[in-house]
Motif scaffolding. Structure first.
Motif, PDB file in Angstrom:
ATOM      1  N   LEU A  42       0.840  -1.199   0.000  1.00 23.96           N
ATOM      2  CA  LEU A  42       0.000   0.000   0.000  1.00 23.96           C
ATOM      3  C   LEU A  42       0.873   1.245   0.000  1.00 23.96           C
ATOM      4  CD1 LEU A  42      -2.398  -1.160   2.850  1.00 23.96           C
ATOM      5  CD2 LEU A  42      -2.941  -1.099   0.423  1.00 23.96           C
ATOM      6  N   VAL A  43       0.371   2.328  -0.580  1.00 26.28           N
ATOM      7  CA  VAL A  43       1.070   3.602  -0.516  1.00 26.28           C
ATOM      8  C   VAL A  43       0.986   4.107   0.916  1.00 26.28           C
ATOM      9  CG1 VAL A  43       1.069   6.004  -1.309  1.00 26.28           C
ATOM     10  CG2 VAL A  43       0.632   4.157  -2.936  1.00 26.28           C
ATOM     11  N   GLU A  44       2.110   4.486   1.475  1.00 26.80           N
ATOM     12  CA  GLU A  44       2.173   5.035   2.834  1.00 26.80           C
ATOM     13  C   GLU A  44       2.353   6.542   2.710  1.00 26.80           C
ATOM     14  OE1 GLU A  44       2.120   4.957   6.971  1.00 26.80           O
ATOM     15  OE2 GLU A  44       1.698   3.321   5.582  1.00 26.80           O
ATOM     16  N   GLN A  45       1.356   7.274   3.132  1.00 27.16           N
ATOM     17  CA  GLN A  45       1.426   8.730   3.067  1.00 27.16           C
ATOM     18  C   GLN A  45       2.449   9.242   4.090  1.00 27.16           C
ATOM     19  OE1 GLN A  45      -0.165  10.584   0.761  1.00 27.16           O
ATOM     20  NE2 GLN A  45      -0.928   8.651  -0.075  1.00 27.16           N
ATOM     21  N   PRO A  46       3.041  10.431   3.862  1.00 22.08           N
ATOM     22  CA  PRO A  46       3.980  10.979   4.844  1.00 22.08           C
ATOM     23  C   PRO A  46       3.328  11.051   6.221  1.00 22.08           C
ATOM     24  CG  PRO A  46       4.028  12.260   2.822  1.00 22.08           C
ATOM     25  CD  PRO A  46       2.881  11.289   2.695  1.00 22.08           C
ATOM     26  N   ALA A  48       3.937   9.356  10.613  1.00 17.67           N
ATOM     27  CA  ALA A  48       4.734   8.755  11.674  1.00 17.67           C
ATOM     28  C   ALA A  48       5.567   7.563  11.191  1.00 17.67           C
ATOM     29  CB  ALA A  48       3.823   8.310  12.815  1.00 17.67           C
ATOM     30  N   ASN A  49       5.056   6.766  10.268  1.00 14.02           N
ATOM     31  CA  ASN A  49       5.790   5.583   9.805  1.00 14.02           C
ATOM     32  C   ASN A  49       6.873   5.925   8.786  1.00 14.02           C
ATOM     33  OD1 ASN A  49       4.233   3.754  11.361  1.00 14.02           O
ATOM     34  ND2 ASN A  49       2.608   3.914   9.855  1.00 14.02           N
ATOM     35  N   CYS A  50       6.605   6.886   7.925  1.00 14.23           N
ATOM     36  CA  CYS A  50       7.556   7.331   6.901  1.00 14.23           C
ATOM     37  C   CYS A  50       7.429   8.839   6.761  1.00 14.23           C
ATOM     38  CB  CYS A  50       7.256   6.673   5.553  1.00 14.23           C
ATOM     39  SG  CYS A  50       7.595   4.910   5.444  1.00 14.23           S
ATOM     40  N   SER A  51       8.421   9.567   7.224  1.00 10.03           N
ATOM     41  CA  SER A  51       8.311  11.027   7.222  1.00 10.03           C
ATOM     42  C   SER A  51       8.145  11.606   5.818  1.00 10.03           C
ATOM     43  CB  SER A  51       9.518  11.663   7.919  1.00 10.03           C
ATOM     44  OG  SER A  51      10.717  11.303   7.253  1.00 10.03           O
ATOM     45  N   ASN A  52       8.678  10.923   4.796  1.00  2.00           N
ATOM     46  CA  ASN A  52       8.545  11.393   3.418  1.00  2.00           C
ATOM     47  C   ASN A  52       7.661  10.482   2.571  1.00  2.00           C
ATOM     48  OD1 ASN A  52      10.326  13.688   3.570  1.00  2.00           O
ATOM     49  ND2 ASN A  52      11.962  12.199   3.851  1.00  2.00           N
ATOM     50  N   GLY A  53       6.842   9.687   3.239  1.00  2.00           N
ATOM     51  CA  GLY A  53       5.979   8.753   2.517  1.00  2.00           C
ATOM     52  C   GLY A  53       6.760   7.541   2.042  1.00  2.00           C
ATOM     53  N   GLY A  54       6.093   6.640   1.388  1.00  3.54           N
ATOM     54  CA  GLY A  54       6.722   5.421   0.883  1.00  3.54           C
ATOM     55  C   GLY A  54       5.677   4.349   0.684  1.00  3.54           C
ATOM     56  N   ASN A  82      10.475   6.504   1.539  1.00  2.37           N
ATOM     57  CA  ASN A  82      11.217   7.363   0.627  1.00  2.37           C
ATOM     58  C   ASN A  82      12.327   8.046   1.414  1.00  2.37           C
ATOM     59  OD1 ASN A  82       9.409   6.768  -1.456  1.00  2.37           O
ATOM     60  ND2 ASN A  82       8.076   8.466  -0.907  1.00  2.37           N
ATOM     61  N   GLY A  83      13.426   8.306   0.745  1.00  2.00           N
ATOM     62  CA  GLY A  83      14.534   9.002   1.395  1.00  2.00           C
ATOM     63  C   GLY A  83      14.214  10.469   1.611  1.00  2.00           C
ATOM     64  N   ASP A  84      15.152  11.143   2.206  1.00  2.00           N
ATOM     65  CA  ASP A  84      15.015  12.585   2.433  1.00  2.00           C
ATOM     66  C   ASP A  84      15.054  13.265   1.076  1.00  2.00           C
ATOM     67  OD1 ASP A  84      15.036  15.189   3.257  1.00  2.00           O
ATOM     68  OD2 ASP A  84      17.040  15.117   4.150  1.00  2.00           O
ATOM     69  N   ASN A  85      13.977  13.890   0.719  1.00  2.90           N
ATOM     70  CA  ASN A  85      13.887  14.496  -0.608  1.00  2.90           C
ATOM     71  C   ASN A  85      14.151  15.998  -0.593  1.00  2.90           C
ATOM     72  OD1 ASN A  85      11.550  15.348   0.612  1.00  2.90           O
ATOM     73  ND2 ASN A  85      10.157  14.337  -0.797  1.00  2.90           N
ATOM     74  N   ALA A  86      14.865  16.458   0.420  1.00  5.72           N
ATOM     75  CA  ALA A  86      15.132  17.889   0.512  1.00  5.72           C
ATOM     76  C   ALA A  86      15.934  18.382  -0.683  1.00  5.72           C
ATOM     77  CB  ALA A  86      15.863  18.200   1.811  1.00  5.72           C
ATOM     78  N   ASP A  87      16.817  17.540  -1.237  1.00  6.40           N
ATOM     79  CA  ASP A  87      17.647  17.948  -2.362  1.00  6.40           C
ATOM     80  C   ASP A  87      17.087  17.511  -3.712  1.00  6.40           C
ATOM     81  OD1 ASP A  87      19.450  19.050  -0.550  1.00  6.40           O
ATOM     82  OD2 ASP A  87      20.588  17.183  -0.393  1.00  6.40           O
ATOM     83  N   ILE A  88      15.944  16.843  -3.705  1.00 10.75           N
ATOM     84  CA  ILE A  88      15.338  16.384  -4.948  1.00 10.75           C
ATOM     85  C   ILE A  88      14.201  17.334  -5.305  1.00 10.75           C
ATOM     86  CG2 ILE A  88      14.142  14.490  -6.080  1.00 10.75           C
ATOM     87  CD1 ILE A  88      15.473  12.606  -4.072  1.00 10.75           C
ATOM     88  N   THR A  89      14.314  17.938  -6.456  1.00  4.96           N
ATOM     89  CA  THR A  89      13.276  18.890  -6.853  1.00  4.96           C
ATOM     90  C   THR A  89      12.311  18.232  -7.836  1.00  4.96           C
ATOM     91  OG1 THR A  89      14.688  19.756  -8.613  1.00  4.96           O
ATOM     92  CG2 THR A  89      14.786  20.885  -6.486  1.00  4.96           C
ATOM     93  N   TYR A  90      11.086  18.655  -7.754  1.00  7.23           N
ATOM     94  CA  TYR A  90      10.053  18.131  -8.636  1.00  7.23           C
ATOM     95  C   TYR A  90       8.939  19.157  -8.778  1.00  7.23           C
ATOM     96  CZ  TYR A  90       7.600  17.096  -4.270  1.00  7.23           C
ATOM     97  OH  TYR A  90       6.986  17.193  -3.046  1.00  7.23           O
TER      98      TYR A  90
END
Length: 190
Positions: A42-46, A48-54, A82-90
């Motif tokens: 299942l998609v995990e929204q950002p 408590a379990n995944c701060s950036n979703g996953g 998902n990893g820390d996406n602070a440096d990934i732009t979209y």
């Protein structure tokens, strides 16, 4: 002089044979059939379990043999975050979709940094195609969506550089219309 005497005993390859007298033994009883192991992703929204979703990966045994991993059958849940996406732009297109009867889905756009429009059409019960007014880069684009509480699952895919498809289910391969506020996001990474 030392003489060594040895003896050998052989086993018979036949089922239940005692190997000495050739007597056939009694076969045992067959065991009961086991349960099928199932996995649900299942998609995990950002949060408590995944701060950036996953994704959450649930597993367990199909105790009622219905081919679906029901909530009471889940014995293990793992998270692929998902990893820390602070440096990934979209850029993204985020909307809430609703649909009733045989009508085409309607969309309430929440964010649109991709600067595009999506026109939704109902293909058949529970199946919808969104046509984009611009092309996207398929290798850099992903879609995210949530499952409405009225349905058991949603599948989504990018089917071309200007089309996406979503399918809403209520049971195994039972497609169903009528939903409100399905969260849909099209995200293109730079």
């Amino acid at each position: 002089m030392l003489v060594l005497i040895t003896g050998f005993t052989s086993c018979s390859p036949e089922d239940g044979t005692d190997g000495l007298n050739g007597n056939n033994g009694i076969d045992g009883l067959d065991g009961s059939n086991g349960y099928n192991g199932l996995i649900k992703t299942l998609v995990e929204q950002p949060g408590a379990n995944c701060s950036n979703g996953g994704f959450s990966v649930q597993s367990g045994l199909d105790a009622n043999a219905n081919g679906t991993l029901d909530a009471n059958e889940v014995t293990s849940t793992e998270y692929l975050c998902n990893g820390d996406n602070a440096d990934i732009t979209y850029q993204s297109y985020v909307s809430l979709l609703s649909q009733s009867g045989t009508e085409n889905p309607s969309s309430s756009v929440l964010e649109n940094t991709l600067d595009l429009n999506i026109s939704w059409a109902r293909e058949s019960q529970g199946k919808y195609v969104g046509t984009l007014d611009k092309t996207i880069t398929i290798g850099k684009t992903v879609i995210f969506y949530t499952t409405p509480t009225t349905h058991t699952g949603v599948r989504g895919e990018i089917i071309g550089d200007n089309q996406v498809r979503i399918e809403l289910q209520n049971g195994i391969n039972a497609f169903m219309d009528n939903f409100t506020n399905l969260s849909f996001e099209l995200r293109q990474y730079e």
